[in-house]
Design an enzyme around this catalytic site. Structure first.
Site, mmCIF file in Angstrom:
data_model
loop_
_atom_site.group_PDB
_atom_site.id
_atom_site.type_symbol
_atom_site.label_atom_id
_atom_site.label_comp_id
_atom_site.label_asym_id
_atom_site.label_seq_id
_atom_site.Cartn_x
_atom_site.Cartn_y
_atom_site.Cartn_z
ATOM 1 N N ASP B 399 8.805 0.002 0.110
ATOM 2 C CA ASP B 399 9.370 -1.236 -0.422
ATOM 3 C C ASP B 399 10.814 -1.402 0.045
ATOM 4 O OD1 ASP B 399 8.723 -3.346 -2.566
ATOM 5 O OD2 ASP B 399 10.657 -2.580 -3.269
ATOM 6 N N GLU B 428 8.120 -2.534 4.616
ATOM 7 C CA GLU B 428 8.165 -3.878 4.026
ATOM 8 C C GLU B 428 9.587 -4.420 4.173
ATOM 9 O OE1 GLU B 428 9.487 -4.805 0.567
ATOM 10 O OE2 GLU B 428 8.266 -6.548 0.075
#
Lengths: 678, 678
Positions: B399, B428
């Site tokens: 993330d 990401e």
């Protein structure tokens, strides 16, 4: 200054950031850079070095960066601020003036700009009416730290700010006003915390050359053919007599083919015949005889004193002297007997003469660059260059460098330029593109090019676009020779006087460095049928020329050279751009200075036979001229003037009279009739 | 093996060739190479590594070169021959098979091929009827030297040749015949003199990943929303129950958002509201509570044993499990109390919560990557990945990696993959292009991309051309997510079911790696007005889905995934090419295997509302199909078959029924009627 190694305490010591390929602040895509800094970028005295890079780090914090430049070997850097020019691509740019010639290096350093990050954050929060009392405390600490780094007035100023923030009557609003001021930002920018700054991993090499390295007009001559008495050697004295004429034409580099004693054994005769008559002089490229080798002068040309006088006379007129260096020996070169260890002997005890099978060059033998005594040989060759530098030569045209090892050139050019940064080397490497480019990368100042064989509009457009708009412009400066003793191109053989005019215009305006070999100005085009060789070439005999032979184009060359000197735009190689015409036989291209105070466009036919009607399109937007505003156009070749409006204009080129036009543009300032005249 | 230092004798010792940037044989323009070898090129198991370079030296002598490959850390190289593919540009190519995953390095070595140079020269001279007796003596010496290097049969053979040359009855012609034989050339090529060989200066890194790194279909789910009882947490047990369905759709990576305990303090409520009710679960990205942190499992989901059973069940069905790693903490994460030194405290003693001013993320605090104990923190984070690897996780979706330091990622991925080369990391990083690319360079296996926001034909063509045809294909493998928990694109919000069909086709056929987030198959498009956020997002609550809700597109997804599995062309990311249509709303693109045994073309409308008539042009020449030869076209989505001839064909796409077609091409062998049938 970058922090790459962790403190050696506990488990932390296991991670060595310096072993990683990335840094806390990424600095990449640094340009210019040749092969990732392996070879030097070239610039010239007075230029600015513009450096771009992508600089970014994790998160949203602000960064600062500087371009750093220093002389090679120096310890201290000069710093120049870099600015963010494209946030989305994280691109930054900086610029350093180049006031000196020599070898330099440059790099980039970046750090986190804590103060800008703080003002950005507080600005947004204040805008959203959020409480910033904690932020004010944190900001105060940044100012306090800067005050410890700052000196003189800046230190005083920062302390005053701190007092203001700490004052009993300070309100949150007054503190924000104080801390967010532009004055404070300016001072804080001068005293950043660079303790965690990151250096770009490479220092990139840069060579700054004299202006003449990238703006010059060369005139090549055979000294022995500069005489006036038929059947008699021309001398350096004759060369001196020719200087005013060559200078008047506007040439500023005088290039001599080899001037050394010529071998007797296997000497070539007229038109490269295998046997020479007793009075035949041989090829000047068959260097060396009992009278000496690469540091000797052919006795028929004069003495070393005569040569030095020739050099001084040329210099006095503003010309530099270029000498041909051909690393090859006649079989009677002194090295052959004094240093047999520099040559390779065959099973029969002979030295192999030069060959390109089945062709044979019996009057030349080559040294062994990788023999057991190679480094003595390399040093001796270096001394040849140094010898001529001591005698006034500042430019060397090197014959066939692509048949000698690349590292030899890197070493010899590097070590010579370390001591004589003004010395130039021109590479005569008519060979495959990667070798031609590699020789430029390892140090050659200029390169012969494929220009000689690029004749059509499409060929010239593609080739010049490659030379001026791709990476190779960073290290390769072509020298556009219109002809050479080895190359009388078919275009000149067949196109007659208009062909010579066309190629003179193209060479002198497409490139900033160009040259002709004597005879070009006389439109000499007597070739050996089916070859690019001159018939009765000076390579194998000497001549007496009539330098005012009817049909010459000396006036055109003179005008071209003076147009080049008068127009700064024509002195910037990379400024070249091509523009549209409606005629596939007519090129239209231009160069503009950055501030548009000099704009010169050349319209040139590439057809020596047929007259051309042509419509050309001026790039008005790039020129900064509105489509409805008139501009004055002076054809610097014919002297004609025009007042034109709008992009498209018509011209007529007659090969016999004007195969080309060179337009200097002067915008007319529109008169504002609303303002009463004085 | 290269000779860089001269023998330290006399004046020669002054020249150290190794200090130069060039070598006696130039090896440059080596590709692939990322930032001059700073970062690793990526390939996959079973691929061949094709390496190109410009290789040349002075003069005309022949060269030989090999591509060398070895496992990182190994000492011995495997060698693969390189061949000259373009003499003018001095280009050479070689190819090495990649049979193993892991980290490798490759380089090039070149040497002068004395034997080929000799045969070239002698061949030309013999052709020109020149005497070659000296050359025969020189050639014999080369054979003799090779005989000393050779072993076994080759040594014997070379000695036989020498005997033949030395035989009393040998004539010049018989010697030439013996020495110029192809057999001798083959043996001589096996025993070259490599004492003066030159190594390319760099060894270039290479990472070979498992096939799934560049060919996979991802299915993302919130485990807590996989339950069947309204108002009750889904569990790992529920996830296991869903596996057959997900697998039947053809997905092979099962990706879970964070499964850890969720913070209580500042917990977000439904739709990101600032206060959560007592039963609201909070965001799984607010990681950590009294129940544990990044290595704990939320008790409502099950136990570690349950999780391991889920992983084993998935593996058993041919699926790998990907886990979300978000390096951030809820304020009640155990690290906050156990390791306060990993956080930065504000003047008021609090830890700063995450912000993007004026936005605030009060339920999250960030660790200090560059604090005084940074390396303990880094090691702890590394242990988090290792913990989950030990529990069966092979893929990590990371993330927001772009808000953490780049060197951290380089270090953590490198050290983990050194031990677990099969592990993959998906970045990401919805951020600026240079950071997105840098994260791929430092080691991320796959990257989220801008695909989510590329909708028009032109946008998709430009973006995919950049991704597949530029340098970034060497190190960045995009994972085309059609939606994510954070992104419900406007195209899906407004285009209804046809929009979901279109984006499914595009994601799965434009990229070889793609994914959907659960709900996509149900065409879920309930958005917060004016935003890309889901309304009632699973991020802040748990749901019970009807996985067979009317209007779903599970059949289409199933078909797409199986088409991908059945067609090797669709598994090669860089094979993508775009082809013309007459309709700006319809994309036409294809992939072909190198030997053309699988050719698949996708025709896809990007307009979810209007039916499209379209003419498309097949690249018959590239396909190896003559313009007058019929080819069979099977639309793998509809099952329709066509027999077409020539390049241009018409199709009709109805968004409600078939917004796209996927054509598999099978050429028909023309029947030769002149050959009687059996």
């Amino acid at each position: 200054m970058s922090k790459r190694k962790p403190a050696a305490t506990g488990a932390s010591a296991a991670i060595d950031l310096s072993s990683l390929s990335s840094r806390p602040i990424v600095i990449e895509q640094v340009r210019p850079a040749i092969d990732h800094g392996r070879f030097a970028v070239k610039r010239r005295e007075g230029d600015a070095l513009q450096v771009g890079a992508a600089i970014f780090a994790e998160g949203h914090g602000a960064l600062s960066a500087v371009l750093k430049l220093r002389k090679a070997g120096a310890t201290d850097w000069r710093e120049f601020p870099m600015v963010s020019v494209n946030h989305g691509l994280a691109l930054w740019e900086g610029e350093a003036p180049l006031e000196d010639i020599g070898r330099f290096e440059y790099t980039i350093e970046a750090w986190r700009d804590l103060w800008t990050s703080w003002t950005d954050e507080v600005g947004k929060k204040v805008g959203a009416h959020q409480d910033v009392s904690l932020e004010l405390v944190e900001g105060r600490a940044l100012v306090e730290a800067a005050a410890r780094r700052a000196i003189a007035d800046d230190a005083k100023y920062l302390k005053t700010v701190l007092k203001g923030v700490d004052a009993r009557d300070a309100t949150p609003d007054s503190k924000v006003a104080l801390m967010m001021s532009d004055d404070l930002a300016a001072v804080m920018a001068r005293w950043p915390d660079r303790s965690e700054a990151v250096d770009y991993d490479l220092t990139l090499p840069l060579v700054v050359d004299p202006i003449r390295a990238s703006f010059a007009a060369w005139y090549e001559m055979f000294p022995r053919s500069q005489g006036t008495v038929e059947g008699q050697w021309g001398t350096f004295e004759d060369c001196i007599r020719r200087l005013p004429e060559v200078r008047a034409m506007g040439f500023d580099v005088l290039y001599f083919v080899p001037i050394h004693p010529i071998g007797v054994s296997h000497r070539k005769g007229k038109n490269n015949s295998l046997t020479a008559g007793p009075d035949e002089p041989g090829s000047p490229y068959a260097i060396g005889s009992a009278e000496g080798g690469h540091t000797a002068i052919h006795p028929a040309l004069g003495t070393m004193e005569d040569f030095e006088r020739l050099v001084r006379s040329a210099n006095h007129m503003g010309m530099e002297v270029a000498l041909d260096i051909a690393i090859q020996c006649a079989p009677d070169h002194p090295w052959v007997t004094e240093h047999p260890e520099w040559f390779k002997f065959r099973p029969d005890g002979t030295i192999k003469y030069a060959e390109n099978p089945p062709k044979k060059y019996q009057d030349i033998v080559n040294v062994e660059f990788f023999g057991p005594h190679q480094y003595d040989l390399w040093e001796e060759l270096r001394q040849v260059f140094l010898f001529w530098i001591r005698h006034g030569v500042t430019i060397f045209r090197v014959d066939n460098p692509h048949t000698k090892p690349v590292p030899f050139w890197e070493w010899v050019i590097r070590t010579i330029k370390d001591d004589y940064p003004f010395v130039q080397f021109l590479s005569e490497a008519f060979t495959r593109p990667p070798m031609m480019k590699m020789l430029a990368k390892v140090g050659f100042t200029q390169s012969y090019s494929y220009f000689t064989w690029r004749n059509s509009k499409q060929e010239l457009t593609e080739y010049l676009t490659e030379l001026t708009q791709t990476d190779c412009v960073e290290y390769m400066q072509p020298n556009f020779f219109a002809n050479t003793p080895d190359i009388l191109p078919e275009f000149l053989q067949r196109g007659g006087r208009p062909a010579f005019m066309i190629r003179a215009v193209l060479a002198s305006t497409l490139s900033t460095v160009y040259g002709i070999y004597n005879g070009f100005e006389l439109c000499e085009n007597d070739a050996i049928p089916g070859k690019e060789e001159y018939n009765n070439s000076e390579k194998y005999e000497f001549k007496v020329w009539d330098w005012d032979r009817p049909g010459h184009i000396k006036d055109l060359l003179t005008r071209l050279n003076h147009i080049r000197l008068d127009n700064r735009a024509l002195q910037d190689f990379r400024a070249l751009r091509f523009y549209p015409t409606d005629n596939d036989d007519v090129l239209f291209y231009g160069r503009m200075t950055a501030d548009r105070d000099n704009m010169v466009f050349t319209l040139c036919s590439v057809n020596p036979f047929d007259a051309q009607h042509v419509w050309m399109q001026f790039p008005l937007a790039e020129m900064g001229i509105p489509a409805d505003q008139a501009f004055e156009v002076e054809d610097l070749l014919s002297g004609d003037r025009h007042l034109w409006t709008g992009p498209w204009h018509h011209y007529y080129l007659d090969p016999a009279v004007n195969p080309a036009a060179i337009f200097r543009i002067r915008p007319w300032r529109p008169v504002d009739y609303r303002t009463p005249s004085p």
